[in-house]
Write an enzyme that holds these catalytic residues in place. Structure first.
Site, PDB file in Angstrom:
ATOM      1  CD  GLU A  81      -3.141  -0.921   2.249  1.00  0.00           C
ATOM      2  OE1 GLU A  81      -4.352  -1.148   1.934  1.00  0.00           O
ATOM      3  OE2 GLU A  81      -2.593  -0.455   3.263  1.00  0.00           O
ATOM      4  CB  CYS A  95       2.746   7.792   2.916  1.00  0.00           C
ATOM      5  SG  CYS A  95       3.467   6.674   4.085  1.00  0.00           S
ATOM      6  CB  CYS A 102       6.466  -4.807   8.682  1.00  0.00           C
ATOM      7  SG  CYS A 102       7.945  -4.068   9.681  1.00  0.00           S
ATOM      8  CB  CYS A 106       5.518  -1.935  16.482  1.00  0.00           C
ATOM      9  SG  CYS A 106       7.486  -1.614  15.927  1.00  0.00           S
ATOM     10  CB  CYS A 109       2.537  -1.032  13.564  1.00  0.00           C
ATOM     11  SG  CYS A 109       2.803  -0.771  12.072  1.00  0.00           S
ATOM     12  CB  CYS A 317       0.720   7.140  11.116  1.00  0.00           C
ATOM     13  SG  CYS A 317       1.093   8.760  10.364  1.00  0.00           S
TER      14      CYS A 317
HETATM   15  N1  SAH Z   1       9.381   0.914  10.054  1.00  0.00           N
HETATM   16  C1  SAH Z   1       9.350   2.324   9.941  1.00  0.00           C
HETATM   17  C2  SAH Z   1       8.616   3.031   8.755  1.00  0.00           C
HETATM   18  C3  SAH Z   1       7.171   2.863   9.064  1.00  0.00           C
HETATM   19  S1  SAH Z   1       6.829   4.721   9.706  1.00  0.00           S
HETATM   20  C4  SAH Z   1       9.262   2.917  11.293  1.00  0.00           C
HETATM   21  O1  SAH Z   1       8.659   2.587  12.267  1.00  0.00           O
HETATM   22  O2  SAH Z   1       9.645   4.026  11.512  1.00  0.00           O
HETATM   23  C5  SAH Z   1       5.127   4.578  10.511  1.00  0.00           C
HETATM   24  C6  SAH Z   1       4.805   5.442  11.391  1.00  0.00           C
HETATM   25  O3  SAH Z   1       3.640   5.290  11.815  1.00  0.00           O
HETATM   26  C7  SAH Z   1       6.117   4.854  12.682  1.00  0.00           C
HETATM   27  O4  SAH Z   1       6.469   5.908  13.348  1.00  0.00           O
HETATM   28  C8  SAH Z   1       4.887   4.221  13.459  1.00  0.00           C
HETATM   29  O5  SAH Z   1       5.466   3.719  14.723  1.00  0.00           O
HETATM   30  C9  SAH Z   1       3.920   4.898  13.380  1.00  0.00           C
HETATM   31  N2  SAH Z   1       2.526   4.254  13.597  1.00  0.00           N
HETATM   32  C10 SAH Z   1       2.168   2.672  13.688  1.00  0.00           C
HETATM   33  N3  SAH Z   1       1.219   2.700  14.274  1.00  0.00           N
HETATM   34  C11 SAH Z   1       0.598   3.643  14.112  1.00  0.00           C
HETATM   35  C12 SAH Z   1      -0.873   4.038  14.666  1.00  0.00           C
HETATM   36  N4  SAH Z   1      -1.813   2.987  14.722  1.00  0.00           N
HETATM   37  N5  SAH Z   1      -1.002   5.200  14.990  1.00  0.00           N
HETATM   38  C13 SAH Z   1      -0.126   6.361  14.541  1.00  0.00           C
HETATM   39  N6  SAH Z   1       0.966   6.023  14.243  1.00  0.00           N
HETATM   40  C14 SAH Z   1       1.305   4.755  14.025  1.00  0.00           C
END
Ligand code: SAH
Length: 326
Positions: A81, A95, A102, A106, A109, A317
């Protein structure tokens, strides 16, 4: 568009032919047929032998705020996506995903919950941007889609190096990482271009960070922060810190004080992210976020609270999970 394949097909031709094809592509051209400075025969050969995009568009959703999310499939059918965000000031930011799924897990996420398929090639990353370029000019790119960019370092950097062709300068390109050290070290050592760095921090202590980001057990905070300091020292650019606000988890004033102790405001710029619901946590309240922001502000930081875009189409995000229905 796999440009290596293009240049193989065009091998009998002068080298500038490949460049001509790429010049058309980055200007938003939709087919080989439109590339009128190539002979009909060449255009037909390309048509036959090189897919116009390495990714197939499967679904596209539009948010009320103008955000567009595209779901693609790789040639084997793996989901990818990408999101286009359009802002009132004219910025158009893509983006991009670096992996299908992945491998990191986390807890907050959505991408971390889906099956990891594989790293994307540089062409597959660029084809996400080219797709949105066909809808209009693009100005910014963030590697904040699916996947951990530093686990796919070579392809991510190769893609980032070509983004200026599409109108996205290095200064307007940001690579985000959980702090995957082998890739992060290479980024600091090898990437001279002024590409920006963002660190997904989300917690001020190892104990809490390991709880919500298991990768922290492997690469603890002090080592990751030290690497960011090295980036700042070498490149003289601030590191963005992403901090997703999880109600009752990492959003207290004590956590804010922890951040103040951990980070130097001359090096780090904190970007608070409202948590977008993916089922596991609740978002911090507005009041809690304001108090947190205030505490950072008083300590000399200039924190920002990220605008949520595309939540209604699960494009915000952390929401990229490639559900076919989205
Ligand atoms: N793996 C890399 C690139 C992805 S960036 C990284 O983690 O930096 C995506 C961003 O969105 C990251 O900062 C992640 O922590 C954040 N994120 C993940 N789940 C989210 C959510 N449910 N709400 C808001 N931000 C989120």
């Amino acid at each position: 568009m796999d440009l290596e394949l293009v240049s193989e097909v065009l091998a009998p031709e002068p080298a500038f032919r490949t460049r001509q094809v790429w010049e058309w592509a980055v200007r938003g051209t939709r087919s080989y047929a439109e590339m009128t400075n190539l002979s009909l025969a060449l255009r037909e050969q390309l048509e036959e032998r090189v897919p116009f995009s390495t990714l197939e568009l499967v679904h596209e959703a539009k948010s009320v705020d103008g955000t567009v999310k595209a779901l693609f499939h790789t040639s084997e059918g793996h989901p990818v996506e990408a999101v286009l965000m359009r802002f009132r000031d004219g910025r158009r930011s893509v983006c991009l995903s670096s992996q299908s799924g992945c491998p990191l897990t986390c807890t907050f996420c959505a991408t971390g919950q889906m099956q990891f398929r594989r790293n994307l090639s540089a062409w597959e990353i660029l084809d996400q941007a080219l797709h949105f370029r066909r809808l209009g000019p693009v100005s910014h790119a963030v590697f904040m889609g699916m996947g951990e960019p530093m686990l796919n370092f070579d392809a991510v950097v190769a893609a980032a190096r070509r983004l200026p062709d599409l109108g996205v300068t290095h200064r307007r390109t940001t690579i985000s990482t959980v702090g995957w050290l082998p890739g992060l070290r290479r980024f600091v050592d090898e990437v001279d271009e002024p590409v920006r760095l963002a660190l997904s921090l989300h917690a001020p202590t190892d104990a809490l960070r390991s709880e919500i980001m298991p990768v922290n057990d492997r690469y603890p905070l002090d080592e990751v922060v030290a690497e960011c300091l090295r980036y700042h020292e070498l490149r003289r650019r601030k590191v963005f810190v992403e901090y997703v606000m999880l109600a009752g988890v990492n959003d207290s004033l004590e956590h804010a004080r922890g951040l103040v102790d951990l980070l130097d405001p001359k090096v780090f710029k904190v970007n608070m992210i409202p948590y977008n619901p993916t089922g596991m946590f609740d978002s911090s309240s507005r009041e809690t976020m304001a108090a947190f922001k205030d505490a950072l502000h008083r300590a000399g930081f200039s924190p920002t609270l990220r605008l949520t875009r595309g939540r209604d189409i699960a494009a915000a995000c952390g929401q990229l999970a490639a559900t076919e229905a989205a």
